[in-house]
Design an enzyme around this catalytic site. Structure first.
Site, PDB file in Angstrom:
ATOM      1  N   GLY A  48       0.816  -1.262   0.122  1.00 43.19           N
ATOM      2  CA  GLY A  48      -0.164   0.051  -0.112  1.00 43.19           C
ATOM      3  C   GLY A  48       0.751   1.261   0.024  1.00 43.19           C
ATOM      4  CD  GLU A 104       1.784   0.321   7.134  1.00 43.14           C
ATOM      5  OE1 GLU A 104       1.166   0.629   6.079  1.00 43.14           O
ATOM      6  OE2 GLU A 104       1.257  -0.597   7.770  1.00 43.14           O
ATOM      7  CG  ASP A 108      -7.440   0.234  11.483  1.00 43.18           C
ATOM      8  OD1 ASP A 108      -8.227   0.639  10.716  1.00 43.18           O
ATOM      9  OD2 ASP A 108      -7.523  -0.702  12.361  1.00 43.18           O
ATOM     10  CG  PHE A 158     -12.304  -0.232   4.343  1.00 44.63           C
ATOM     11  CD1 PHE A 158     -11.097  -0.977   5.022  1.00 44.63           C
ATOM     12  CD2 PHE A 158     -12.073  -0.481   3.110  1.00 44.63           C
ATOM     13  CE1 PHE A 158     -10.148  -1.530   4.599  1.00 44.63           C
ATOM     14  CE2 PHE A 158     -11.286  -1.013   2.392  1.00 44.63           C
ATOM     15  CZ  PHE A 158     -10.173  -1.702   3.013  1.00 44.63           C
ATOM     16  CG  ASP A 165      -5.619  -3.400  -0.869  1.00 47.71           C
ATOM     17  OD1 ASP A 165      -5.175  -2.840   0.295  1.00 47.71           O
ATOM     18  OD2 ASP A 165      -5.919  -4.628  -0.668  1.00 47.71           O
ATOM     19  NE  ARG A 171      -2.379  -2.795  -3.790  1.00 44.82           N
ATOM     20  CZ  ARG A 171      -2.496  -3.097  -2.296  1.00 44.82           C
ATOM     21  NH1 ARG A 171      -2.414  -2.034  -1.307  1.00 44.82           N
ATOM     22  NH2 ARG A 171      -2.571  -4.414  -1.999  1.00 44.82           N
TER      23      ARG A 171
HETATM   24  P1  IMP Z   1      -2.946  -1.910  11.520  1.00 48.15           P
HETATM   25  O1  IMP Z   1      -1.843  -2.915  11.691  1.00 48.15           O
HETATM   26  O2  IMP Z   1      -4.090  -2.285  12.258  1.00 48.15           O
HETATM   27  O3  IMP Z   1      -2.351  -0.690  11.745  1.00 48.15           O
HETATM   28  O4  IMP Z   1      -3.260  -1.975  10.042  1.00 48.15           O
HETATM   29  C1  IMP Z   1      -2.409  -1.453   9.046  1.00 48.15           C
HETATM   30  C2  IMP Z   1      -2.776  -1.904   7.773  1.00 48.15           C
HETATM   31  O5  IMP Z   1      -4.135  -2.306   7.532  1.00 48.15           O
HETATM   32  C3  IMP Z   1      -2.543  -0.929   6.415  1.00 48.15           C
HETATM   33  O6  IMP Z   1      -1.064  -0.935   6.141  1.00 48.15           O
HETATM   34  C4  IMP Z   1      -3.606  -1.364   5.512  1.00 48.15           C
HETATM   35  O7  IMP Z   1      -2.916  -2.230   4.790  1.00 48.15           O
HETATM   36  C5  IMP Z   1      -4.664  -1.943   6.252  1.00 48.15           C
HETATM   37  N1  IMP Z   1      -5.752  -0.963   6.552  1.00 48.15           N
HETATM   38  C6  IMP Z   1      -6.230  -0.410   7.725  1.00 48.15           C
HETATM   39  N2  IMP Z   1      -7.099   0.297   7.348  1.00 48.15           N
HETATM   40  C7  IMP Z   1      -7.453   0.414   6.270  1.00 48.15           C
HETATM   41  C8  IMP Z   1      -8.327   1.079   5.266  1.00 48.15           C
HETATM   42  O8  IMP Z   1      -9.459   1.812   6.014  1.00 48.15           O
HETATM   43  N3  IMP Z   1      -8.138   0.890   3.936  1.00 48.15           N
HETATM   44  C9  IMP Z   1      -7.386  -0.014   3.530  1.00 48.15           C
HETATM   45  N4  IMP Z   1      -6.342  -0.825   4.247  1.00 48.15           N
HETATM   46  C10 IMP Z   1      -6.424  -0.385   5.515  1.00 48.15           C
END
Ligand code: IMP
Length: 183
Positions: A48, A104, A108, A158, A165, A171
């Protein structure tokens, strides 16, 4: 307002390409100032972050000497986290004694960054900071994963576009789109 349908979900344009470009340039300026006398290594998290990273590194001061390398991990399927981080493309550059900036697309829960930071430290990085295009502060579950450089804070929905993606697609959108309705 532009909208698109992806797998039965309606997404509406939320952040324009111009807004995103401005936010990213501000982050590039801050990094340029903070790393003026250093030679940082940007560790770009595939897939991403490649879009954000391309804009970010081209926005840096022309005098800055820096390197880029890539890593790929996976923790998401569809629109929710599995909680399990897998290394798909391992780190291929020595980070020992380097000033690392993890790049990144979005933070999230922070799980990905939490694990990557621990990994970089274990590999002997001199410093580890995080630059992200988007940050969902309400979703953060790991305190140490709060990014140092944030182009824009967003709400919990989201989002897709600019490298983000939905199951591998969308993307390429040049704006950020937010999910509005489910099927
Ligand atoms: P985390 O480990 O929960 O912080 O998630 C990070 C990863 O989750 C990011 O690098 C994205 O690939 C994916 N992600 C989290 N939220 C979204 C979103 O709203 N749209 C698309 N991908 C997301």
């Amino acid at each position: 307002m532009r909208s698109i349908n992806e797998q039965g979900y309606l997404f509406e344009e939320w952040l324009t390409p111009e807004q995103i470009a401005k936010d990213i340039k501000q982050v590039a300026n801050r990094i340029s100032a903070d790393y003026r006398d250093k030679e940082p290594l940007f560790v770009i998290v595939l897939n991403g972050a490649f879009v954000f990273a391309a804009d970010l590194i081209r926005g840096l001061d022309k005098d800055m000497r820096c390197e880029q390398t890539f890593i790929r991990v996976s923790s998401y399927f569809g629109m929710s986290s599995t909680g399990q981080l897998q290394f798909i493309v391992p780190l291929q550059q020595v980070v020992e004694n380097r000033d690392v900036i993890i790049v990144e697309d979005i933070v999230d829960s922070g799980l990905t960054i939490h694990q990557l930071k621990a990994y970089m430290r274990a590999q002997g990085a001199a410093s580890v900071r995080v630059a992200t295009m988007l940050f969902k502060p309400n979703k953060l579950e790991y305190d140490d994963a709060k990014p140092d450089y944030i182009a824009r804070e967003v709400t919990d929905e989201f989002v897709i576009g600019c490298g983000l993606d939905f199951d591998g697609f969308r993307r390429n959108l040049d704006a950020i789109y937010k999910v509005k309705e489910s099927k």
